[in-house]
Write an enzyme that holds these catalytic residues in place. Structure first.
Site, PDB file in Angstrom:
ATOM      1  CG  HIS A  71      -2.054  -0.836   1.201  1.00 34.29           C
ATOM      2  ND1 HIS A  71      -3.004  -0.712   0.215  1.00 34.29           N
ATOM      3  CD2 HIS A  71      -2.458  -1.840   1.993  1.00 34.29           C
ATOM      4  CE1 HIS A  71      -3.927  -1.614   0.421  1.00 34.29           C
ATOM      5  NE2 HIS A  71      -3.625  -2.317   1.495  1.00 34.29           N
ATOM      6  NE  ARG A 110       0.614  -3.395 -11.763  1.00 30.00           N
ATOM      7  CZ  ARG A 110       1.554  -2.453 -11.946  1.00 30.00           C
ATOM      8  NH1 ARG A 110       1.276  -1.184 -11.773  1.00 30.00           N
ATOM      9  NH2 ARG A 110       2.770  -2.808 -12.300  1.00 30.00           N
ATOM     10  NE  ARG A 132      -2.320  -6.894 -15.079  1.00 30.72           N
ATOM     11  CZ  ARG A 132      -1.211  -6.698 -14.360  1.00 30.72           C
ATOM     12  NH1 ARG A 132      -0.034  -6.775 -14.946  1.00 30.72           N
ATOM     13  NH2 ARG A 132      -1.273  -6.401 -13.093  1.00 30.72           N
ATOM     14  CD  GLU A 134       3.334 -10.046 -17.147  1.00 31.36           C
ATOM     15  OE1 GLU A 134       3.636  -9.247 -16.267  1.00 31.36           O
ATOM     16  OE2 GLU A 134       2.284 -10.707 -17.155  1.00 31.36           O
ATOM     17  CG  ASN A 143       7.619  -4.563 -12.954  1.00 23.28           C
ATOM     18  OD1 ASN A 143       8.531  -3.859 -13.370  1.00 23.28           O
ATOM     19  ND2 ASN A 143       6.447  -4.076 -12.593  1.00 23.28           N
ATOM     20  CG  ASP A 144       5.645 -10.739 -13.422  1.00 23.01           C
ATOM     21  OD1 ASP A 144       6.129 -11.154 -12.350  1.00 23.01           O
ATOM     22  OD2 ASP A 144       4.477 -10.316 -13.520  1.00 23.01           O
ATOM     23  NE  ARG A 185       6.968  -8.026  -9.419  1.00 23.63           N
ATOM     24  CZ  ARG A 185       5.941  -7.706 -10.189  1.00 23.63           C
ATOM     25  NH1 ARG A 185       5.590  -8.505 -11.198  1.00 23.63           N
ATOM     26  NH2 ARG A 185       5.263  -6.612 -10.015  1.00 23.63           N
ATOM     27  CB  CYS A 221       3.121  -1.497 -18.941  1.00 25.18           C
ATOM     28  SG  CYS A 221       2.845  -3.262 -18.830  1.00 25.18           S
TER      29      CYS A 221
HETATM   30  C1  PEP Z   1       5.078  -6.346 -14.956  1.00 28.14           C
HETATM   31  O1  PEP Z   1       5.178  -7.518 -14.616  1.00 28.14           O
HETATM   32  O2  PEP Z   1       6.043  -5.669 -15.398  1.00 28.14           O
HETATM   33  C2  PEP Z   1       3.793  -5.642 -14.871  1.00 28.14           C
HETATM   34  C3  PEP Z   1       3.634  -4.457 -15.406  1.00 28.14           C
HETATM   35  O3  PEP Z   1       2.786  -6.239 -14.203  1.00 28.14           O
HETATM   36  P1  PEP Z   1       2.736  -6.355 -12.599  1.00 28.14           P
HETATM   37  O4  PEP Z   1       3.823  -5.448 -12.060  1.00 28.14           O
HETATM   38  O5  PEP Z   1       1.376  -5.955 -12.210  1.00 28.14           O
HETATM   39  O6  PEP Z   1       3.038  -7.800 -12.405  1.00 28.14           O
HETATM   40 MG    MG Z   2       3.418  -8.726 -14.261  1.00 26.27          MG
END
Ligand code: PEP
Ligand code: MG
Length: 587
Positions: free
Chosen positions: A189, A296, A332, A436, A459-460, A470, A507
Site C-alpha cells: 500500500h 491493473r 488488463r 512477461e 517486472n515479471d 522481484r 509497462c
Molecule cells: C510487470 O510484470 O512488469 C507488470 C507491469 O505487471 P505487474 O507489475 O502488475 O506484475
Molecule cells: Mg506482471
C-alpha cells in the site's frame, strides 16, 4: 544511515511521525471479576464507534476518490463483523481476564503470526487491514484516534510498519513529505500510495520503529533507498538542497503536462499511465499522460468483499474512461496468483513455487465465469469509450504460448456472441498479450501473427529471466532490468515487433526510470507506460535527447558484460544528457 528498498523517488527532510506506537506497551493488568462486564461494554462501544468510522470513511472516500478505493473499508467492516474476531476478544476478556486493550494486542499477535506463516504476499499484506481495524478499535478504547500532529515542527515523514489504508486517508490533508516503512515492497500500500502522490518513500527498513520516535529529525532518500535518522548539520543541509531541487523540478515539470512528449529531434512519444483505480486515472490526466497503458484490475477485485459483477465492473471502467478524455485505456484482465490472491476464487492453497504456478491467465482459464464476466464488461465499456471519443484495449497477462492466446481469442469471440444474443451493446477491442515470460519473448516472432499488440511486463520478465524473485531483497542484485541478458532480449523483442508492425509498449517499472527509459528509447520503443508521477520527468528527459543519441548509448551498453558496468555507464550518461533527471532515478 539505513539502507532499504527505494520505492518512490525524490528526497525529503522532515520530522518523524511514528504510527503504531499504540502497541508498544501492551496492558498487563488482569481484570477483577466485577470489572469484566464493564470491559465488555467498553469493547462493544469501541466496536460501534469503529463501525461508524469505517462507514464514514467509506462514504468520504467514495465521494472524493472512487468506489474501488472505498471498498477497502467495506473489507475492514467485514473483518470487524467476523465472528472469530469478536469471539476471541470476548473470550480473552471473560476467560483470561485480559483488558480489552490487551485482548486486542493478543489478537493482533495471533493474526500476525498466522499470516506470517503464509508464503502468499498478498495475504501477508491483508494482515494490514486486520491491523488497521485493531488499531482503530484500540484507539477508541483509549480515545486517542489520531495523535496530534499539530505540535510537531516541520514537514512530516511518516514512519510505520506498513502504511495502512485508513491512516493514509486520515492523513490526507496533512503535509506528508516522505514515507518510511519497516515492511513492504513495490506492491505494498505504502509504495502504491507514495508513487501515485509523488512522495519519496523507502521500504524494508526493519526495526526502524525501535530506533526512532515521533519528533526525531529524519531524511528519506527515495532515489537510493536510504534513510538517515538524526542527521548531522552537514547532511541535513546537503539533503535540504536536494529536496528543494526535487520539489522545484517536480512542480516546474508538471506545468509541461499539456506539451507533447517528444525527443529534441522531434520524434513523438507516447507516455501512458499505469493505474490501479479511478483516482490514479485522474492523477494521470493531471500529470499529462496520453492514455492508460495498464489498468491493473486486481485492485478492483482485491478491495471488493465479493466478486464485482459485470455492471459494477462496467461502472468502474466508465469512470476511468471519463477521467481520461479522448484517450485509449488498456485494461488488463485479472492477474492474481504469485504474490496476490483473491480468497473467493479459491486460490488460498499453498504452492511450492507460486510465481511459477497457477497464476494469472492460467487461473483465469479455469474460472471461465469470472473471466468472461470481465471480458463482457470490457467489451461493453469499449462501446461507451467510442461514444465518448476514446478507445479501449484488452490485454492478457503472462501469456506463455501461442495456444493460450488462441484460446483467449475463442473466449472473447464467445463473449461477443452471447452479448449479441442478449442484445447488449458492445464494441470490438484490440487484444494484446503481456510479454512477461522468457519463452514467449524468445519465440515472439511466432506469436505476433495472432496478437494485436504487445505490452512488456518487464517486472515479471526480468524476474523470470534472471530467476530472481522481484520482491526478495536477497536477490535484488540479480533482478535487474539493466542486466546484459535483459537488454539483449528486449532489443530483439522490440526490433521484431517493429519489423512486423505490431504496436509495442513497455509497462514495467523500467519504462518510467530515467536510465532504462533511455535504453528502451535506443531500442526503438516509442510507447512507455509508467506510474503517473514519473510522466513529467520522463517527458523532460526525452526533450533533452535525440534518437541517434539514445541509439549510441544503447550500442555501448550492449557491449558491456556486467550489470554493474551498465548501471555505472548509464548513470554517467544520464548526468550528461539531463543532470536534473538523476533526482528522479531510483538506484
Ligand atoms: C510487470 O510484470 O512488469 C507488470 C507491469 O505487471 P505487474 O507489475 O502488475 O506484475
Ligand atoms: Mg506482471
Amino acid at each position: 544511515m539505513r539502507k532499504g528498498i527505494a520505492v518512490s523517488p525524490g528526497v525529503a527532510v522532515g520530522t518523524a511521525y511514528c504510527i503504531h506506537e499504540i502497541f508498544v506497551n501492551p496492558d498487563t493488568k488482569r481484570l477483577e471479576d466485577s470489572e469484566v462486564t464493564a470491559e465488555l461494554a467498553a469493547y462493544e462501544s469501541a466496536r460501534d464507534r469503529t463501525t461508524a468510522d469505517l462507514n464514514a470513511l467509506r462514504t468520504k472516500v467514495e465521494g472524493q476518490v472512487g468506489r474501488d478505493e472505498a471498498a477497502i473499508f467495506a473489507v475492514q467492516e467485514s473483518i470487524l463483523r467476523d465472528a472469530d474476531f469478536t469471539d476471541k476478544v470476548r473470550g480473552w476478556i471473560v476467560d483470561d481476564r485480559l483488558t480489552a486493550a490487551a485482548a486486542l494486542h493478543q489478537l493482533l499477535n495471533h493474526y500476525t503470526s498466522l499470516f506470517a506463516r503464509t508464503r502468499d504476499n498478498y495475504l501477508k499484506e491483508r494482515v494490514n487491514d486486520v491491523r488497521d481495524v485493531i488499531v482503530r478499535l484500540s484507539s477508541h478504547l483509549s480515545d486517542v484516534l489520531k495523535p496530534e500532529t499539530d505540535a510537531l515542527d516541520g514537514p512530516l515523514i511518516i514512519v510505520a510498519d506498513e502504511l495502512l489504508p485508513s491512516q493514509a486517508v486520515a492523513l490526507g490533508d496533512t503535509d506528508v513529505r516522505g514515507i518510511v516503512t519497516q515492511a513492504g515492497s513495490q506492491t505494498s500500500h505504502a509504495a502504491i500510495i507514495a508513487r501515485s502522490r509523488g512522495i519519496p518513500a523507502v521500504s524494508g527498513i526493519s526495526g526502524i520503529l525501535r530506533q526512532i520516535t515521533t519528533g526525531d529529525a529524519i531524511i528519506v532518500d527515495g532515489r537510493e533507498g536510504v534513510v538517515i535518522v538524526d542527521p548531522d548539520p552537514e547532511a541535513r543541509s546537503a539533503y535540504l538542497k536536494l529536496e528543494r531541487e526535487f520539489v522545484h523540478l517536480r512542480d516546474e515539470l508538471a506545468v509541461n503536462r499539456d506539451l507533447p512528449a517528444m525527443t529534441s529531434d522531434g520524434v513523438k512519444l507516447e507516455l501512458l499511465a499505469n493505474i490501479n483505480g479511478v483516482s490514479d486515472a485522474t492523477t494521470a490526466a493531471a500529470m499529462g499522460s496520453t492514455g492508460v497503458g495498464l489498468f491493473r484490475t486486481e485492485y478492483m477485485y482485491l478491495t471488493h468483499p465479493t466478486v464485482p459483477d459485470e455492471d459494477e465492473q462496467l461502472a468502474t471502467y466508465q469512470q476511468i474512461i471519463d477521467a481520461s478524455p479522448n484517450s485509449t485505456i488498456t485494461i488488463r484482465t485479472l492477474d492474481i496468483g504469485g504474490d496476490k490472491t483473491v480468497p473467493y476464487l479459491g486460490h488460498n492453497h499453498q504452492e511450492a513455487n507460486p510465481f511459477l504456478g497457477w497464476r494469472s491467465i492460467r487461473l483465469s482459464f479455469e474460472h471461465p465465469e469470472f473471466f468472461s464476466t470481465q471480458i463482457r464488461a470490457v467489451l461493453r465499456a469499449s462501446r461507451y469509450a467510442k461514444q465518448q471519443g476514446g478507445a479501449v484495449r484488452l490485454m492478457f497477462p503472462m501469456i506463455t504460448t501461442i495456444d493460450e492466446f488462441r484460446r483467449v481469442r475463442q473466449i472473447v469471440r464467445r463473449a461477443q456472441q452471447r452479448l449479441a444474443k442478449e442484445e447488449k451493446e458492445y464494441a470490438d477491442v484490440p487484444l494484446g498479450m503481456m510479454l512477461e515470460v522468457p519463452a514467449a519473448a524468445i519465440a515472439i516472432d511466432t506469436i505476433l501473427p495472432v496478437v494485436d499488440f504487445v505490452s512488456v511486463g518487464s517486472n515479471d520478465l526480468v524476474q523470470y529471466l534472471m530467476a530472481a524473485d522481484r520482491d526478495n531483497p536477497k536477490v535484488s542484485h540479480l533482478c535487474q532490468p539493466m542486466a546484459p541478458a535483459v537488454l539483449r532480449l528486449l532489443t530483439n523483442v522490440i526490433r521484431t515487433c517493429r519489423a512486423q508492425s505490431t504496436p509495442i509498449t513497455v509497462c514495467g517499472e523500467m519504462a518510467g526510470q530515467p536510465r532504462t527509459f533511455v535504453l528502451l528509447l535506443g531500442m526503438g520503443l516509442r510507447s512507455f507506460s509508467m506510474s503517473p508521477a514519473f510522466i513529467p520527468s520522463i517527458k523532460e528527459l526525452a526533450s533533452h535527447m535525440t534518437i541517434a543519441q539514445a541509439r549510441g548509448v544503447l550500442h555501448h551498453a550492449l557491449e558491456m558484460k556486467t550489470t554493474t558496468h551498465v548501471k555505472r555507464f548509464m548513470a554517467d550518461q544520464l548526468r550528461k544528457i539531463s543532470p536534473d533527471s538523476v533526482l528522479f532515478d531510483t538506484a
